[in-house]
Design a protein around this motif. Structure first.
Motif, PDB file in Angstrom:
ATOM      1  N   ILE A  90      -2.665  12.921  36.723  1.00 21.12           N
ATOM      2  CA  ILE A  90      -2.915  11.682  37.468  1.00 21.12           C
ATOM      3  C   ILE A  90      -1.660  10.823  37.471  1.00 21.12           C
ATOM      4  O   ILE A  90      -1.303  10.205  38.491  1.00 21.12           O
ATOM      5  CB  ILE A  90      -4.099  10.908  36.854  1.00 21.12           C
ATOM      6  N   GLY A  91      -0.966  10.789  36.312  1.00 18.63           N
ATOM      7  CA  GLY A  91       0.291  10.054  36.234  1.00 18.63           C
ATOM      8  C   GLY A  91       1.324  10.611  37.195  1.00 18.63           C
ATOM      9  O   GLY A  91       2.055   9.858  37.852  1.00 18.63           O
ATOM     10  N   VAL A  92       1.384  11.943  37.288  1.00 13.22           N
ATOM     11  CA  VAL A  92       2.306  12.584  38.234  1.00 13.22           C
ATOM     12  C   VAL A  92       1.949  12.202  39.664  1.00 13.22           C
ATOM     13  O   VAL A  92       2.822  11.875  40.478  1.00 13.22           O
ATOM     14  CB  VAL A  92       2.276  14.119  38.065  1.00 13.22           C
ATOM     15  N   TRP A  93       0.663  12.252  39.985  1.00 14.02           N
ATOM     16  CA  TRP A  93       0.210  11.900  41.336  1.00 14.02           C
ATOM     17  C   TRP A  93       0.563  10.458  41.673  1.00 14.02           C
ATOM     18  O   TRP A  93       1.037  10.158  42.781  1.00 14.02           O
ATOM     19  CB  TRP A  93      -1.298  12.113  41.446  1.00 14.02           C
ATOM     20  N   LEU A  94       0.345   9.553  40.715  1.00  9.90           N
ATOM     21  CA  LEU A  94       0.692   8.150  40.941  1.00  9.90           C
ATOM     22  C   LEU A  94       2.188   7.990  41.176  1.00  9.90           C
ATOM     23  O   LEU A  94       2.623   7.166  41.993  1.00  9.90           O
ATOM     24  CB  LEU A  94       0.244   7.297  39.749  1.00  9.90           C
ATOM     25  N   ALA A  95       2.992   8.776  40.463  1.00  8.60           N
ATOM     26  CA  ALA A  95       4.448   8.694  40.633  1.00  8.60           C
ATOM     27  C   ALA A  95       4.873   9.163  42.017  1.00  8.60           C
ATOM     28  O   ALA A  95       5.792   8.603  42.623  1.00  8.60           O
ATOM     29  CB  ALA A  95       5.141   9.529  39.558  1.00  8.60           C
ATOM     30  N   THR A  96       4.188  10.191  42.539  1.00  8.81           N
ATOM     31  CA  THR A  96       4.560  10.716  43.851  1.00  8.81           C
ATOM     32  C   THR A  96       4.207   9.767  44.985  1.00  8.81           C
ATOM     33  O   THR A  96       4.833   9.804  46.049  1.00  8.81           O
ATOM     34  CB  THR A  96       3.874  12.078  44.112  1.00  8.81           C
ATOM     35  N   ILE A  97       3.210   8.899  44.776  1.00  9.57           N
ATOM     36  CA  ILE A  97       2.826   7.970  45.848  1.00  9.57           C
ATOM     37  C   ILE A  97       3.403   6.575  45.628  1.00  9.57           C
ATOM     38  O   ILE A  97       3.234   5.696  46.472  1.00  9.57           O
ATOM     39  CB  ILE A  97       1.288   7.873  45.977  1.00  9.57           C
ATOM     40  N   SER A  98       4.075   6.379  44.496  1.00 15.00           N
ATOM     41  CA  SER A  98       4.669   5.074  44.204  1.00 15.00           C
ATOM     42  C   SER A  98       6.073   4.986  44.799  1.00 15.00           C
ATOM     43  O   SER A  98       6.764   5.997  44.936  1.00 15.00           O
ATOM     44  CB  SER A  98       4.764   4.843  42.689  1.00 15.00           C
ATOM     45  N   PRO A  99       6.525   3.773  45.129  1.00 15.99           N
ATOM     46  CA  PRO A  99       7.917   3.604  45.551  1.00 15.99           C
ATOM     47  C   PRO A  99       8.854   4.015  44.422  1.00 15.99           C
ATOM     48  O   PRO A  99       8.528   3.850  43.245  1.00 15.99           O
ATOM     49  CB  PRO A  99       8.023   2.100  45.840  1.00 15.99           C
ATOM     50  N   ALA A 100      10.012   4.537  44.782  1.00 15.38           N
ATOM     51  CA  ALA A 100      10.961   5.010  43.776  1.00 15.38           C
ATOM     52  C   ALA A 100      11.340   3.902  42.800  1.00 15.38           C
ATOM     53  O   ALA A 100      11.446   4.139  41.590  1.00 15.38           O
ATOM     54  CB  ALA A 100      12.214   5.563  44.459  1.00 15.38           C
ATOM     55  N   TRP A 101      11.485   2.677  43.309  1.00 20.83           N
ATOM     56  CA  TRP A 101      11.898   1.578  42.434  1.00 20.83           C
ATOM     57  C   TRP A 101      10.838   1.262  41.385  1.00 20.83           C
ATOM     58  O   TRP A 101      11.154   0.852  40.272  1.00 20.83           O
ATOM     59  CB  TRP A 101      12.215   0.317  43.244  1.00 20.83           C
TER      60      TRP A 101
END
Length: 306
Positions: A90-101
């Motif tokens: 879930i953390g990985v998924w959140l990272a992929t949809i979050s802005p890079a910053w």
């Protein structure tokens, strides 16, 4: 990309990180993420993914050493690891949809927290006196194995673990004679702790020990040494699903991750020997300051200031 850039340089970086883990007990995503992002030029998501991948081998080697010496609580590590394994994807998924910053800001906050913790420890330490020799590895433990264990601790805990409290818990002292037995409630608490650690690990590419160790001390009541070793068992389990997901998404630089992980082991051995020659307090001040600068640069780089 030639072999020097893809293998030799990452291996040298791994040796450097290993030396730091052997001397100061730091490592993991706290160091890997800014290096992968700023020095290797990886994207934010690849930096965190490769960091998560590189953490696994050192966590496994360190966990095996802790289990052999009975300086951990395997049942608690398993509970926390399984809990974290559910949330790291879930953390990985959140990272992929979050802005890079946003991903890098989260990483910078963890790096900054580790830096402040390192500086606080350095401030409390007494300056080294001439002729005083640093303590050697524990009796009966080979220096190489002690260094590997230290490298694993560093990878999992990101130097964010608190000092050993004045009064140790009654759960078990670090006798190394037998693994302590925990209640179902304590194991349930461990699983809940793992849920939060797995989310952070998948999102930022860190071990998660900065969450687990303090909570295991305060909520479960095990000793500092046991909490450190137990968090390694949890990390080697919770990092696997997130790493698999990152791999399927094509976000991992496998060659860099493997080279860094391989280089960190001999580096840890070198660091464990150098710690007797270099004042730890001075090193902590220097590297703590470096981590603060790295955290600031990481954020400024993402918002376009640099």
């Amino acid at each position: 990309m030639d072999i020097f850039t893809s293998l030799v340089i990452p291996a040298l970086v791994g040796i450097g990180i290993g030396i730091l883990s052997g001397m100061l007990g730091i490592g993991g995503g706290t160091v890997l993420v800014p290096i992968f992002r700023l020095a290797f030029g990886m994207s934010p998501i690849m930096s965190t993914a490769t960091s998560l991948f590189a953490i696994i081998p050192t966590s496994v080697s360190g966990a095996v050493s802790h289990i052999r010496h009975k300086t951990c609580v395997p049942s608690l590590g398993l509970a926390a690891g399984l809990g974290g394994a559910c949330t790291s994807p879930i953390g990985v998924w959140l990272a992929t949809i979050s802005p890079a910053w946003m991903v890098m800001l989260a990483a910078a906050l963890i790096i900054g927290y580790s830096a402040v913790n390192m500086l606080r420890k350095a401030w409390k330490m007494k300056p080294a006196r001439a002729g005083v020799v640093a303590p050697a590895a524990p009796a009966g433990e080979p220096p190489v194995e002690a260094a590997v264990e230290q490298a694993g601790d560093a990878a999992a805990n990101d130097d964010a673990a608190p000092e050993v409290p004045a009064g140790e818990s009654s759960v078990a002292a670090d006798t190394g004679k037998a693994f302590p037995k925990l209640t179902r409630k304590q194991l349930a608490i461990g699983a809940a702790i793992g849920l939060g650690a797995g989310l952070a690990s998948g999102y930022v590419g860190v071990g998660g020990g900065f969450i687990m160790v303090p909570l295991m001390l305060s909520l479960v009541g095990i000793s500092m040494k046991q909490a450190s070793g137990t968090s390694l068992i949890a990390v080697m389990l919770l990092a696997i699903p997130g790493t698999i997901e990152q791999g399927l998404l094509g976000n991992i630089d496998y060659m860099a991750g493997i080279a860094v992980a391989v280089g960190s082991i001999p580096g840890a051995v070198i660091g464990a020997r150098l710690v007797r020659l270099v004042p730890e307090r001075t090193l902590r001040f220097i590297f703590g300051g470096f981590l603060i600068v790295a955290a600031v640069v990481l954020v400024l780089n993402e918002v376009g200031v640099l």
